[in-house]
Design an enzyme around this catalytic site. Sequence first.
Site, PDB file in Angstrom:
ATOM      1  N   ARG A  57       9.982   4.181 -27.504  1.00  0.00           N
ATOM      2  CA  ARG A  57       9.255   3.472 -26.424  1.00  0.00           C
ATOM      3  C   ARG A  57       7.872   4.093 -26.313  1.00  0.00           C
ATOM      4  O   ARG A  57       7.585   4.964 -25.474  1.00  0.00           O
ATOM      5  CB  ARG A  57      10.002   3.598 -25.097  1.00  0.00           C
ATOM      6  CG  ARG A  57       9.263   2.928 -23.926  1.00  0.00           C
ATOM      7  CD  ARG A  57       9.123   1.451 -24.065  1.00  0.00           C
ATOM      8  NE  ARG A  57      10.451   0.778 -24.030  1.00  0.00           N
ATOM      9  CZ  ARG A  57      10.646  -0.441 -24.502  1.00  0.00           C
ATOM     10  NH1 ARG A  57       9.654  -1.097 -25.052  1.00  0.00           N
ATOM     11  NH2 ARG A  57      11.853  -0.995 -24.439  1.00  0.00           N
ATOM     12  N   ARG A  82      11.369  -0.506 -37.553  1.00  0.00           N
ATOM     13  CA  ARG A  82      11.133   0.565 -36.565  1.00  0.00           C
ATOM     14  C   ARG A  82      12.387   1.394 -36.297  1.00  0.00           C
ATOM     15  O   ARG A  82      12.315   2.401 -35.592  1.00  0.00           O
ATOM     16  CB  ARG A  82      10.593  -0.016 -35.258  1.00  0.00           C
ATOM     17  CG  ARG A  82      11.581  -0.898 -34.512  1.00  0.00           C
ATOM     18  CD  ARG A  82      11.016  -1.355 -33.169  1.00  0.00           C
ATOM     19  NE  ARG A  82      11.992  -2.198 -32.469  1.00  0.00           N
ATOM     20  CZ  ARG A  82      11.910  -2.497 -31.170  1.00  0.00           C
ATOM     21  NH1 ARG A  82      10.896  -2.027 -30.445  1.00  0.00           N
ATOM     22  NH2 ARG A  82      12.819  -3.248 -30.596  1.00  0.00           N
ATOM     23  N   HIS A 156       2.694  -2.204 -33.110  1.00  0.00           N
ATOM     24  CA  HIS A 156       2.913  -2.353 -31.670  1.00  0.00           C
ATOM     25  C   HIS A 156       2.268  -1.211 -30.866  1.00  0.00           C
ATOM     26  O   HIS A 156       2.960  -0.426 -30.223  1.00  0.00           O
ATOM     27  CB  HIS A 156       4.434  -2.378 -31.440  1.00  0.00           C
ATOM     28  CG  HIS A 156       4.887  -3.044 -30.186  1.00  0.00           C
ATOM     29  ND1 HIS A 156       4.604  -2.543 -28.938  1.00  0.00           N
ATOM     30  CD2 HIS A 156       5.630  -4.157 -29.975  1.00  0.00           C
ATOM     31  CE1 HIS A 156       5.159  -3.315 -28.027  1.00  0.00           C
ATOM     32  NE2 HIS A 156       5.775  -4.302 -28.605  1.00  0.00           N
ATOM     33  N   ASP A 201       2.524 -10.878 -21.066  1.00  0.00           N
ATOM     34  CA  ASP A 201       3.068 -10.831 -22.427  1.00  0.00           C
ATOM     35  C   ASP A 201       2.467 -12.020 -23.162  1.00  0.00           C
ATOM     36  O   ASP A 201       2.925 -13.147 -23.032  1.00  0.00           O
ATOM     37  CB  ASP A 201       4.592 -10.966 -22.374  1.00  0.00           C
ATOM     38  CG  ASP A 201       5.242 -10.573 -23.693  1.00  0.00           C
ATOM     39  OD1 ASP A 201       6.475 -10.449 -23.731  1.00  0.00           O
ATOM     40  OD2 ASP A 201       4.491 -10.382 -24.679  1.00  0.00           O
ATOM     41  N   GLU A 259      -1.638  -5.006 -29.435  1.00  0.00           N
ATOM     42  CA  GLU A 259      -0.960  -4.910 -30.739  1.00  0.00           C
ATOM     43  C   GLU A 259      -1.628  -5.858 -31.739  1.00  0.00           C
ATOM     44  O   GLU A 259      -2.050  -6.954 -31.361  1.00  0.00           O
ATOM     45  CB  GLU A 259       0.503  -5.321 -30.573  1.00  0.00           C
ATOM     46  CG  GLU A 259       1.197  -4.666 -29.392  1.00  0.00           C
ATOM     47  CD  GLU A 259       2.373  -5.490 -28.874  1.00  0.00           C
ATOM     48  OE1 GLU A 259       3.011  -6.205 -29.678  1.00  0.00           O
ATOM     49  OE2 GLU A 259       2.648  -5.426 -27.673  1.00  0.00           O
TER      50      GLU A 259
HETATM   51  O1  TA6 Z   1       4.979  -6.748 -27.541  1.00  0.00           O
HETATM   52  C1  TA6 Z   1       5.501  -7.691 -26.731  1.00  0.00           C
HETATM   53  C2  TA6 Z   1       7.020  -7.709 -26.802  1.00  0.00           C
HETATM   54  O2  TA6 Z   1       7.481  -8.698 -27.658  1.00  0.00           O
HETATM   55  C3  TA6 Z   1       7.523  -7.911 -25.377  1.00  0.00           C
HETATM   56  O3  TA6 Z   1       8.068  -9.188 -25.236  1.00  0.00           O
HETATM   57  C4  TA6 Z   1       8.537  -6.787 -25.204  1.00  0.00           C
HETATM   58  O4  TA6 Z   1       9.798  -7.232 -25.605  1.00  0.00           O
HETATM   59  C5  TA6 Z   1       7.946  -5.738 -26.104  1.00  0.00           C
HETATM   60  O5  TA6 Z   1       7.574  -6.465 -27.259  1.00  0.00           O
HETATM   61  C6  TA6 Z   1       8.813  -4.553 -26.366  1.00  0.00           C
HETATM   62  O6  TA6 Z   1       9.945  -4.908 -27.092  1.00  0.00           O
HETATM   63  P1  TA6 Z   1      11.111  -3.799 -27.144  1.00  0.00           P
HETATM   64  O7  TA6 Z   1      12.174  -4.398 -27.992  1.00  0.00           O
HETATM   65  O8  TA6 Z   1      10.497  -2.563 -27.757  1.00  0.00           O
HETATM   66  O9  TA6 Z   1      11.501  -3.548 -25.720  1.00  0.00           O
END
Ligand code: TA6
Length: 282
Positions: A57, A82, A156, A201, A259
């Site tokens: 995270r 990842r 990301h 988002d 991102e």
């Molecule tokens: O980057 C945007 C996104 O697709 C959001 O919708 C949110 O889900 C984020 O990625 C993080 O995804 P994760 O699976 O790491 O919680």
Amino acid sequence: VTRFAVDANVDKVTLRVGNSFLDVLLFGATVVSWIQDGKERLFLSNKTVLDGSAPVRGGIPIAFPHFGPSDAFGLPMHGFARISRWTYLGTQSVNPSEATVSFALEPSGVAKEEQGKWPHEFKLIYTVTLMAESLKTSLRVENTGESSFDFTTVLHNYFAVNNIDNVRVNGLEGKGYYDKVNKLKVPEEHNKLVSIVTETDRIYYNVHSASVIEGGNASAIVSSITGFDDVVGWNPWKEKSATLKDFQEGGYKSMICVEVGKIDDPVLLGPGQMWVGTQVIV
Ligand code: TA6
């Protein structure tokens, strides 16, 4: 420089150039820390696990072979890149002001629980280059099989900010986007500076540079974007982040994701073909 006690079985590579330090895990080839003149540039939740049991995270997770929710192949959110342990290819320091580390991922290296779901032969090479004033990351995707495949992918980026209330994003004016929260396509972003005041988002199309502005100063500039054509802006805000167990309390106020991605128009690779996506962050 180790900011977190990283679990012994998740190797970490540290690069140093002058007063800049960078940590990358072999797990997901995830950059988890970039410290420049004593300042951490990336957000990393202090509730994230770094033991390979779940996606990181924060930092710069890599979404591949798809960005977004689980796909027709039954792969998890954002694919397997990842959550797989990449192969460390080595570091290189071409001169005292630049250090590079590279990683590879092939089908045999995909996380056990995900192996075989995506029926294609591929080779990913991820290269991270630390310079005194910038960070460059580049993903190369090669189709090493006999049949074509397509993919979407995202680097990301989680940027650290002091307070999201003072943050704006520049470079998105005039760009159309898909608003994932309200599930609607917006033909054009009119604001020169986009502020974050609620769960946000958005996938902006045809963007090749964007900057995070905090208190009037550029706190992160993502530029020299090649291969990627879209930029995602994300902040889960209070309610959503409270549902994410690896998001620290109030952590949403200290981060913004800007991102780089190839999302709207997936990349199609025939046998032997290759694609490269690159970003430079200042
Ligand atoms: O980057 C945007 C996104 O697709 C959001 O919708 C949110 O889900 C984020 O990625 C993080 O995804 P994760 O699976 O790491 O919680």
